[in-house]
Design a protein around this motif. Structure first.
Motif, PDB file in Angstrom:
ATOM      1  N   MET A   1       0.841  -1.178   0.000  1.00  0.00           N
ATOM      2  CA  MET A   1       0.000   0.000   0.000  1.00  0.00           C
ATOM      3  C   MET A   1       0.881   1.234   0.000  1.00  0.00           C
ATOM      4  O   MET A   1       1.776   1.367   0.805  1.00  0.00           O
ATOM      5  CB  MET A   1      -0.890  -0.032   1.233  1.00  0.00           C
ATOM      6  CG  MET A   1      -1.690   1.212   1.420  1.00  0.00           C
ATOM      7  SD  MET A   1      -2.698   1.049   2.885  1.00  0.00           S
ATOM      8  CE  MET A   1      -3.660   2.487   2.677  1.00  0.00           C
ATOM      9  N   GLN A  38       2.135   4.637   7.586  1.00  0.00           N
ATOM     10  CA  GLN A  38       2.004   3.600   6.565  1.00  0.00           C
ATOM     11  C   GLN A  38       1.583   2.277   7.206  1.00  0.00           C
ATOM     12  O   GLN A  38       0.721   1.582   6.677  1.00  0.00           O
ATOM     13  CB  GLN A  38       3.328   3.444   5.817  1.00  0.00           C
ATOM     14  CG  GLN A  38       3.234   2.526   4.621  1.00  0.00           C
ATOM     15  CD  GLN A  38       4.513   2.534   3.788  1.00  0.00           C
ATOM     16  OE1 GLN A  38       5.508   3.129   4.169  1.00  0.00           O
ATOM     17  NE2 GLN A  38       4.475   1.864   2.664  1.00  0.00           N
ATOM     18  N   ASN A  41      -2.146   2.384   8.272  1.00  0.00           N
ATOM     19  CA  ASN A  41      -3.127   2.437   7.188  1.00  0.00           C
ATOM     20  C   ASN A  41      -2.943   1.360   6.127  1.00  0.00           C
ATOM     21  O   ASN A  41      -3.589   1.415   5.086  1.00  0.00           O
ATOM     22  CB  ASN A  41      -3.061   3.823   6.519  1.00  0.00           C
ATOM     23  CG  ASN A  41      -3.434   4.916   7.480  1.00  0.00           C
ATOM     24  OD1 ASN A  41      -4.460   4.841   8.139  1.00  0.00           O
ATOM     25  ND2 ASN A  41      -2.594   5.931   7.603  1.00  0.00           N
ATOM     26  N   GLN A  42      -2.092   0.388   6.411  1.00  0.00           N
ATOM     27  CA  GLN A  42      -1.870  -0.634   5.388  1.00  0.00           C
ATOM     28  C   GLN A  42      -3.049  -1.609   5.309  1.00  0.00           C
ATOM     29  O   GLN A  42      -3.792  -1.788   6.257  1.00  0.00           O
ATOM     30  CB  GLN A  42      -0.566  -1.388   5.655  1.00  0.00           C
ATOM     31  CG  GLN A  42      -0.591  -2.327   6.843  1.00  0.00           C
ATOM     32  CD  GLN A  42       0.724  -3.042   7.013  1.00  0.00           C
ATOM     33  OE1 GLN A  42       1.467  -3.187   6.057  1.00  0.00           O
ATOM     34  NE2 GLN A  42       1.009  -3.477   8.213  1.00  0.00           N
ATOM     35  N   ASP A  43      -3.178  -2.201   4.177  1.00  0.00           N
ATOM     36  CA  ASP A  43      -4.216  -3.200   3.929  1.00  0.00           C
ATOM     37  C   ASP A  43      -3.777  -4.507   4.591  1.00  0.00           C
ATOM     38  O   ASP A  43      -2.724  -5.053   4.246  1.00  0.00           O
ATOM     39  CB  ASP A  43      -4.378  -3.376   2.418  1.00  0.00           C
ATOM     40  CG  ASP A  43      -5.444  -4.395   2.053  1.00  0.00           C
ATOM     41  OD1 ASP A  43      -6.132  -4.907   2.958  1.00  0.00           O
ATOM     42  OD2 ASP A  43      -5.576  -4.680   0.850  1.00  0.00           O
ATOM     43  N   PRO A  44      -4.549  -5.053   5.547  1.00  0.00           N
ATOM     44  CA  PRO A  44      -4.146  -6.289   6.232  1.00  0.00           C
ATOM     45  C   PRO A  44      -3.956  -7.474   5.281  1.00  0.00           C
ATOM     46  O   PRO A  44      -3.170  -8.375   5.561  1.00  0.00           O
ATOM     47  CB  PRO A  44      -5.290  -6.564   7.210  1.00  0.00           C
ATOM     48  CG  PRO A  44      -6.012  -5.269   7.360  1.00  0.00           C
ATOM     49  CD  PRO A  44      -5.790  -4.525   6.076  1.00  0.00           C
ATOM     50  N   SER A  45      -4.658  -7.478   4.160  1.00  0.00           N
ATOM     51  CA  SER A  45      -4.505  -8.581   3.217  1.00  0.00           C
ATOM     52  C   SER A  45      -3.245  -8.432   2.361  1.00  0.00           C
ATOM     53  O   SER A  45      -2.837  -9.363   1.688  1.00  0.00           O
ATOM     54  CB  SER A  45      -5.740  -8.687   2.313  1.00  0.00           C
ATOM     55  OG  SER A  45      -5.849  -7.523   1.512  1.00  0.00           O
ATOM     56  N   SER A  46      -2.628  -7.247   2.388  1.00  0.00           N
ATOM     57  CA  SER A  46      -1.413  -7.000   1.618  1.00  0.00           C
ATOM     58  C   SER A  46      -0.450  -6.175   2.478  1.00  0.00           C
ATOM     59  O   SER A  46      -0.268  -4.979   2.243  1.00  0.00           O
ATOM     60  CB  SER A  46      -1.764  -6.252   0.324  1.00  0.00           C
ATOM     61  OG  SER A  46      -0.592  -5.932  -0.381  1.00  0.00           O
TER      62      SER A  46
END
Length: 139
Positions: A1, A38, A41-46
């Motif tokens: 992300m 970062q 706010n990162q995407d847990p799946s990525s």
């Protein structure tokens, strides 16, 4: 992300009440603030690539050390100029005046008030980098 650094910084700074000028350089404090934003706010799946994160931290550490070495080098150069200026006191020096004439006189003192040390020769104050030659004063 990927996170926009400007948006992340403004989001992080919105809770503070200090009115300081914006930083023009990225230092470790800004880097850590961006990294935390970062990670939050990162995407847990990525999730963030740990190799990339370690690479960024290594680059930051290298930049900090290079900056430190640059500052030390500048300080050493300034000290060398001061030592050179003090070594000229009591010596006969030659320099070119504003009219292009070669002037010779005895250096009586050194001053470190300016960025480049100056040597007093008679009534003149000569910048160290204008001294053309030196010779021991014969008396």
């Amino acid at each position: 992300m990927t996170i926009d650094p400007t948006a992340a910084t403004s989001t992080l700074m919105s809770g503070t009440t200090t009115a300081s000028a914006p930083k023009q350089e990225m230092d470790s404090e800004v880097f850590m603030a961006l990294l935390v934003a970062q990670l939050r706010n990162q995407d847990p799946s990525s999730p963030m690539d740990t190799t990339e994160m370690m690479s960024q931290q290594t680059q930051l550490a290298s930049m900090e050390k290079l900056t430190e070495l640059s500052q030390i080098s500048q300080e050493q150069f300034a000290l060398s100029m001061r030592v050179a200026a003090m070594g000229l006191v009591g010596q006969q020096v030659s320099y070119t005046d504003s009219e292009g004439t070669l002037v010779t006189g005895v250096a009586s003192s050194a001053s470190f008030a300016d960025a480049v040390p100056t040597i007093a020769v008679g009534d003149e104050s000569i910048a160290l980098d204008r001294i053309m030659s030196t010779a021991p004063f014969a008396g």
